[in-house]
Design an enzyme around this catalytic site. Structure first.
Site, mmCIF file in Angstrom:
data_model
loop_
_atom_site.group_PDB
_atom_site.id
_atom_site.type_symbol
_atom_site.label_atom_id
_atom_site.label_comp_id
_atom_site.label_asym_id
_atom_site.label_seq_id
_atom_site.Cartn_x
_atom_site.Cartn_y
_atom_site.Cartn_z
ATOM 1 N N CYS A 1 21.092 -46.471 19.042
ATOM 2 C CA CYS A 1 20.146 -45.679 19.831
ATOM 3 C C CYS A 1 19.782 -46.343 21.152
ATOM 4 C CB CYS A 1 18.890 -45.388 19.008
ATOM 5 S SG CYS A 1 18.204 -46.828 18.201
ATOM 6 N N ASP B 1 12.222 4.206 -2.843
ATOM 7 C CA ASP B 1 13.369 3.415 -2.412
ATOM 8 C C ASP B 1 14.662 4.234 -2.436
ATOM 9 O OD1 ASP B 1 11.532 1.314 -2.343
ATOM 10 O OD2 ASP B 1 12.018 0.674 -4.379
ATOM 11 N N PRO C 1 17.577 -38.845 3.907
ATOM 12 C CA PRO C 1 18.619 -39.565 4.648
ATOM 13 C C PRO C 1 19.531 -38.573 5.357
ATOM 14 C CG PRO C 1 19.169 -39.479 2.317
ATOM 15 C CD PRO C 1 17.816 -38.819 2.456
ATOM 16 N N GLN D 1 0.831 -1.202 0.000
ATOM 17 C CA GLN D 1 0.000 0.000 0.000
ATOM 18 C C GLN D 1 0.870 1.258 0.000
ATOM 19 O OE1 GLN D 1 -2.204 -1.073 3.605
ATOM 20 N NE2 GLN D 1 -4.044 -1.297 2.377
ATOM 21 N N PHE D 2 0.286 2.365 -0.466
ATOM 22 C CA PHE D 2 0.996 3.645 -0.437
ATOM 23 C C PHE D 2 0.709 4.305 0.915
ATOM 24 C CE2 PHE D 2 1.857 8.074 -1.069
ATOM 25 C CZ PHE D 2 2.946 8.103 -1.931
ATOM 26 N N HIS E 1 13.920 -3.817 1.547
ATOM 27 C CA HIS E 1 13.871 -3.853 0.076
ATOM 28 C C HIS E 1 14.810 -4.949 -0.424
ATOM 29 C CE1 HIS E 1 13.143 -2.303 -3.956
ATOM 30 N NE2 HIS E 1 14.421 -2.493 -4.193
#
Length: 923
Positions: free
Chosen positions: A728, A164, A619, A110-111, A128
């Site tokens: 584990c 910008d 993996p 939006q502006f 930017h």
């Protein structure tokens, strides 16, 4: 009261900087990027006093609004901020009421009027996506790629009344990869690093350290907004310029050209080096020469004679195909029949009429099964058609896949022409002469039934831990590859043959896969050995052997998945029938560890596939090779394309994207507890995926004085040193009764001295290298901590003085409950022993259970009553009595507490990949 408040204030201000130098912020913007910036700023302690975003679209709020409203932050959704160039007073008043000290504008379409920009004490900052002053304007990322910039980046700048042009606060840059697209550049760098930079910028402002560097006009550029209308490819230019134009519009707005009179959008461009593959010519409007449809995609030529490859094409109706399928993309369009084929069509129509005698006219829309045909009719149809048309390869399954007459004719004609032939799997092997054989190793991503390079062309080296040498380079999957793999798995699940296949046929494919794994078991074990360091004999028996058993076990389950009928109260005078159905979940993600690369794949994927799901598997980055070999064998076993997808690469990137992906319905993970927690969180926040987690362990093994000492020593050794300790369920801590403690330790030391450390391919080796260098370094550090804390290092604790990542089998005694060694898992060949007083059964149980982990446990005693008493009270998912490491494909495996939840193996594992649907019928 005043004294209390003052004391509280002092406590906060001296113990934490959380409330120092923080600002009241207004977030003005939208999108996922805006949401992440908002959330990150709040985590840093800044107070967001208002969020100003766009109105809901089609009843759906912007992601920024969704999160802010959930947090209770005031949210304003203004359609516009000004009318006819003048600010809207009510909007300005609402904005000023929140009292922001700084406007943060992460992404705003939006502006915003200048009296809003300049209102806060600190003004406004904007993100930017270019290195200003280059590429000012709304299509900065597009133009970075279109113009072939070697560097990309972003700027956080102070807003002013220009486009910008404001002073620069902060900039970051990155290299542009040769095949980067708008999507890959944004996802890899501009999005994640941009969020961090916005947070850093706000903190610099809060601390009074934010610079204001004026932008120079030297080198400044402004380009227009790229839309579909102005994104047509100019093919009358060099190949690299064409490539840059295509990738500069990929995925939005999409570069397009004209082929066959219609607009076709092209995606996935990469420059071609070396020879151009053979293919079929394709005329393209405006091209310097015809394109070429090859097995890899569509080749386009520039005016300089160089070539580029396009992977995907999208037609005007939205349908997208792999570019290699251009000439066979008419799956949904009718094949034009020749005169001879039309005669065959009438003959087949008569065959249908002979079978479907109750149907007066066989129309194009007549459905074989809805017209009353049964399985024997399928056999009759297939055999009659084959008798009429010799040489056509027709299967019973083809009838089920094309059940209307029109679809059947289209399928039949394609088969007759040979257009339906599955293209042969192309594998670019890395080969190695090792272990008295030539091993052939796929090394690319496996997506939708094909091996292909990562989208961005990245690779990494996988290392042989025996000597530190490079085995080969492996594709490093990108976020785009993840999305393509998930899309392929979703397409295979939604529309492919896997879900519609007879369960018994699905089982036969999995049996075939197990047979192929057995046929290639020596090659698989060799690959496993050089990639993970596993001793070859163990790899052959366990890594590969149990993988084969797992697929055979779950193949047998395919046609035994059942629901049940449930008696319920009848809705009189009517009656009711309630039954349940067990249904697959859909697309599943599987993330596996590096200690048993193939076996962990099998434990999860066999149950997943048997249940009828499709999968995307990642993996471990350091051990990808057996998973990719498995992918090759899955094709040979007849697993349809898209059902299995394998993505080697980064766990942080690929694993995270799988956790976040909205099309994945289940994620199975084996790995560390911290990563498991992160995965669980991501799965919950994305789409509430089903999750099963097999995480860390600190498994206790209790050895009583009445044990069989020979067996206790042998099994105690195995409980720790099996697979180099990279296990584990390894016994993370041994509790040995005091009266036998010294004898046990003495005998363990004797056995350690007998262990042969060496090349894992040597059949006499007992102990191979640790999986990778970082893990070896961690184990050595673990031992250093143990020594510093006062535990007794009986033997080991050092790296073996030879090439490779070898560690001496290690033994610590006198380990007390408070020590690091007693609490944390080593995941290596380190035996940690504590003694306990004779007869103190309940005391040692308390110590054994005093851990946040609960994966496995064990007890050695000749007293069956004591064994049962202890096994009932050990708080772990598996209890071994007078044995250890005895797992079986039929027995469920999984942990308690922070060792995770959910099961691998056994019928329980199958349930992890199924959902239960209740159906109630009134009659």
């Amino acid at each position: 009261m005043l004294w209390t408040a003052g004391r509280a204030l002092r406590r906060f201000s001296t113990s934490s900087h959380y409330y120092q130098n923080k600002l009241k912020l207004a977030i003005i913007g939208q999108s996922q990027f805006g949401q992440e910036v908002y959330s990150s700023l709040r985590k840093q302690g800044h107070r967001v006093v208002g969020v100003f975003t766009v109105p809901d679209k089609d009843g759906k709020a912007d992601p920024l609004a969704v999160v802010a409203e959930k947090d209770g932050t005031p949210v304003f959704k203004f359609p516009r901020w000004r009318v006819k160039g003048k600010p809207i007073p009510e909007v300005v008043e609402a904005y000023k009421a929140v009292g922001a000290e700084l406007n943060v504008m992460p992404f705003c379409s939006q502006f915003i009027p200048m009296n809003i920009i300049d209102n806060p004490r600190h003004g406004s900052i904007i993100y930017h996506p270019s290195i200003l002053p280059l590429h000012r304007g709304a299509s900065a990322i597009n133009w970075t790629l279109i113009q072939g910039d070697r560097k990309a980046g972003f700027t956080v700048f102070w807003a002013d009344d220009g486009l910008d042009t404001g002073p620069i606060l902060l900039q970051r840059e990155c290299a542009v990869e040769p095949n980067d697209t708008v999507d890959t550049l944004y996802n890899r760098f501009l999005f994640p690093e941009g969020i961090k930079a916005m947070v850093e910028s706000v903190q610099l402002i809060a601390d009074g350290k934010a610079p204001r560097v004026p932008q120079t006009e030297e080198g400044a550029s402004y380009e227009g907004i790229q839309k579909k209308s102005n994104s047509k490819v100019n093919l009358a230019q060099p190949a690299e310029a064409i490539h840059n134009w295509i990738r500069g519009h990929d995925k939005v707005p999409g570069a397009w050209t004209v082929i066959g009179g219609q607009s076709v959008t092209v995606y996935g461009s990469s420059m071609l080096g070396g020879s151009v593959p053979t293919g079929q010519p394709l005329e393209i409007d405006g091209a310097s020469q015809p394109g070429l449809v090859t097995n890899n995609g569509l080749v386009l030529y520039g005016t300089d004679g160089k070539a580029l490859l396009v992977r995907s094409l999208q037609f005007e109706d939205g349908k997208m195909i792999h570019a290699s399928k251009y000439f066979s993309s008419g799956d949904s369009a009718s094949v034009e029949l020749t005169d001879d084929e039309k005669k065959m069509e009438e003959e087949i129509r008569n065959i249908w009429k002979g079978i479907l005698s109750n149907v007066l006219v066989i129309e194009d829309t007549t459905d074989f099964f809805k017209s009353g045909a049964a399985s024997m009719d399928v056999v009759r149809l297939v055999e009659e058609v084959k008798q009429k048309c010799e040489g056509v390869q027709l299967q019973n399954e083809d009838v089920y896949m094309a059940s209307t007459f029109q679809d059947f004719i289209q399928m039949f004609v394609r088969k007759l022409r040979g257009e339906d032939q599955e293209e042969e799997l192309v594998v670019d092997y890395a080969t190695k002469e090792v272990n008295n054989m030539t091993v052939k190793m796929p090394h690319q991503c496996f997506i939708n039934g094909k091996f292909e390079d990562a989208e961005n062309g990245k690779t990494y080296e996988t290392i042989n831990p025996t000597d530190g040498s490079v085995i080969c380079k492996v594709s490093y999957a990108s976020l785009g590859d993840v999305d393509r793999a998930v899309a392929a798995a979703k397409e295979a699940y939604d529309n492919g043959p896997w879900g519609r296949m007879n369960p018994r046929d699905r089982g036969s494919r999995l049996y075939k896969l197990a047979d192929l794994m057995e046929e290639h078991q020596e090659e698989l074990a060799t690959i496993e050995s050089i990639d993970s360091g596993a001793v070859y004999t163990l790899a052959l028996k366990t890594h590969v052997g149990m993988s084969i058993q797992t697929f055979r076990y779950f193949a047998g389950w395919c046609d035994k998945i059942q629901g049940k009928t449930i008696p319920i109260n009848q809705a009189r005078p009517n009656r009711n029938l309630t039954f349940t159905r067990k249904e697959p979940l859909g697309v599943c993600a599987i993330v596996i560890p590096w200690n048993y690369p193939l076996m962990m794949l099998a434990w999860k994927s066999a149950a997943c596939l048997a249940a009828g799901n499709t999968l995307v598997l990642k993996p471990a980055q350091v051990t990808p090779l057996t998973a990719l070999k498995f992918a090759e064998l899955s094709v040979k076993a007849g697993i349809p394309r898209g059902v299995v997808n394998i993505l080697p690469g980064s766990g942080g990137m690929v694993g995270q994207r799988l956790s976040d992906h909205p099309d994945i319905r289940k994620l199975g993970f084996t790995g560390s507890t911290p990563i498991g927690k992160q995965i669980m969180k991501s799965c919950a926040l994305s789409n509430l995926k089903k999750v099963s987690l097999e995480l860390g362990g600190k498994s206790p093994l209790i050895i009583f004085s009445d044990c069989d000492m020979d067996k206790a020593v042998r099994m105690g050794m195995s409980s720790v040193y099996f697979n180099k300790g990279e296990n584990c369920i390894a016994a993370g801590r041994l509790f040995v009764e005091e009266s036998i403690h010294d004898e046990f330790i003495s005998r363990v030391v004797e056995e350690i001295k007998k262990m042969k450390i060496g090349d894992p391919l040597d059949r006499s080796t007992d102990h191979g290298p640790q999986n990778h260098k970082a893990h070896l370094d961690k184990l050595l550090e673990y031992c250093d901590v143990g020594v510093k804390e006062g535990a007794t290092l009986v033997c080991g604790g050092r790296q073996v003085d030879r090439q490779g990542y070898f560690m001496e089998p290690t033994l610590f005694t006198d380990v007390e409950d408070h020590m690091f060694l007693a609490k944390e898992e080593s995941f290596g060949p380190i035996m940690v022993v504590s003694k306990f007083p004779d007869g103190d059964v309940d005391g040692v149980l308390r110590r054994a259970n005093d851990t946040e982990y609960g994966l496995a446990s064990g007890v050695f005693t000749r007293d069956i009553n004591k064994a049962m008493y202890v096994s009932e009270r050990l708080d772990a998912g598996t209890v071994f009595v007078n044995t250890y490491n005895k797992t079986d494909v039929a027995s469920p495996f999984g942990g308690f507490k922070q060792s995770g939840f959910g099961k691998d193996l056994g019928e329980d594992a199958l349930m992890e990949y199924l959902k239960t649907k209740a159906v109630t019928v009134e009659y």
